[in-house]
Scaffold this motif. Structure first.
Motif: not given
Length: 350
Positions: A2-4, A43-49, A62-63, A97-99
């Protein structure tokens, strides 16, 4: 996956990810984004989890991360998003498994979310340090596309041996003339003035003095003991003195395990004293003392493609030259993007 869109509660995890990533840069650091905000930028930041389902208790990892500036288009009614040296993505690892997600899938999800959140933006400009499967129109680089990295984890004797013989000699010349190098804690007025004088002399674009003062004062407060302790960057300003007069200066920024030579200047007179050599040798030795392992010389090319004198200066310190992928614009609104490029060409001609 998911992207946050990241908020302040994500700061620690984000900062750790960027600082430890092999391609992490201070330009993607949380603190640099906050500094940009302090001078009026958005500024805006995103994380892919990704969720680790193999763990006894579900854990998110975090990916990928990205920090973007929201840039107002000069003289036109629009904005674009710009990511210097981003995004940062972990490599797939079958052992976890998560990566196991491929970079192309991560980028696709990330861009999809950014486009959704900023549907009225004209385009997204990427300047990645890693070669991702990134679609878009080739464009000019704003940040350096090539740089020189010196490994400073080795001994001082080994560093000296790896230098050009003239660099070793010039360090000795500066010492012989009693050039003194020191940190500037307050009132770096002379040091900043040298930055502007040097840019005019060597004919490259520089920031106004106010930008340097804001940069130094912002990070001075960020790193002040007992105050904002979450800073992931540190600024150090150096000056080289001869007869108590500042004849060379530099601004360094530390992030992760890297010290980056961000800005520098020197007097046109007293060249025979070789003050810049004394200054950088001191900055390298100080960085080693702090446990840093890399010295980034920040750019080994010019807009004209010529190898200027300051580029030759950098290359004589030893190190490995690194080249980054080409910058790309991912177009959201093709009509406005066309007009943007027309106005940009006219502006350059003028």
């Amino acid at each position: 996956m998911r992207v946050v869109r990241l908020q302040s509660e994500h700061q620690q995890k984000y900062s750790e990810f960027v600082a430890t990533h092999p391609s992490g840069s201070f330009l993607q650091s949380w603190s640099w984004g906050e500094f940009q905000t302090s001078i009026g930028k958005s500024v805006v930041r995103y994380g892919v989890f990704s969720e680790d389902t193999s763990a006894k208790t579900s854990t998110e990892h975090l990916l990928a991360t990205i920090q973007l500036l929201i840039v107002k288009v000069p003289h036109l009614p629009g904005v674009y998003l710009y990511s210097p040296y981003g995004p940062l993505i972990t490599e797939p690892n079958p052992a976890n498994d998560f990566q196991t997600t491929e970079p192309s899938q991560i980028i696709s999800a990330l861009i999809s979310q950014i486009k959704k959140d900023f549907a009225k933006a004209w385009f997204i400009r990427f300047e990645p340090k890693d070669d991702f499967p990134l679609e878009g129109k080739l464009t000019i680089h704003i940040q350096p596309r090539s740089t020189l990295i010196t490994d400073i984890s080795i001994s001082e004797d080994a560093l000296l041996k790896n230098m050009h013989h003239k660099t070793r000699y010039n360090i000795k010349v500066a010492s012989k003339h009693n050039v003194v190098v020191r940190h500037i804690e307050k009132s770096p007025r002379e040091a900043i003035a040298l930055l502007g004088k040097t840019s005019k002399r060597q004919r490259y674009k520089s920031h106004p003095d106010s930008y340097y003062f804001n940069l130094i004062s912002y990070f001075a407060s960020e790193n002040k003991l007992g105050e904002k302790k979450n800073s992931d960057c540190k600024i150090t300003t150096y000056e080289a003195l001869y007869d108590n007069k500042c004849i060379a200066s530099a601004i360094m920024i530390d992030h992760g395990t890297t010290r980056t030579y961000l800005f520098g200047g020197s007097e046109d007179i007293n060249k025979n004293l070789m003050a810049p050599y004394a200054l950088h040798w001191q900055a390298i030795c100080d960085a080693k003392t702090l446990g840093l392992t890399r010295y980034d010389w920040w750019g080994t090319e010019t807009a004209t493609g010529k190898s200027a004198g300051f580029v030759q200066f950098k290359k004589r310190w030893g190190g490995i030259e690194k080249f980054y992928p080409e910058a790309k614009d991912m177009i959201i609104d093709s009509k406005w993007y066309f007009l943007y490029n027309v106005f940009r060409k006219i502006n350059r001609l003028m």
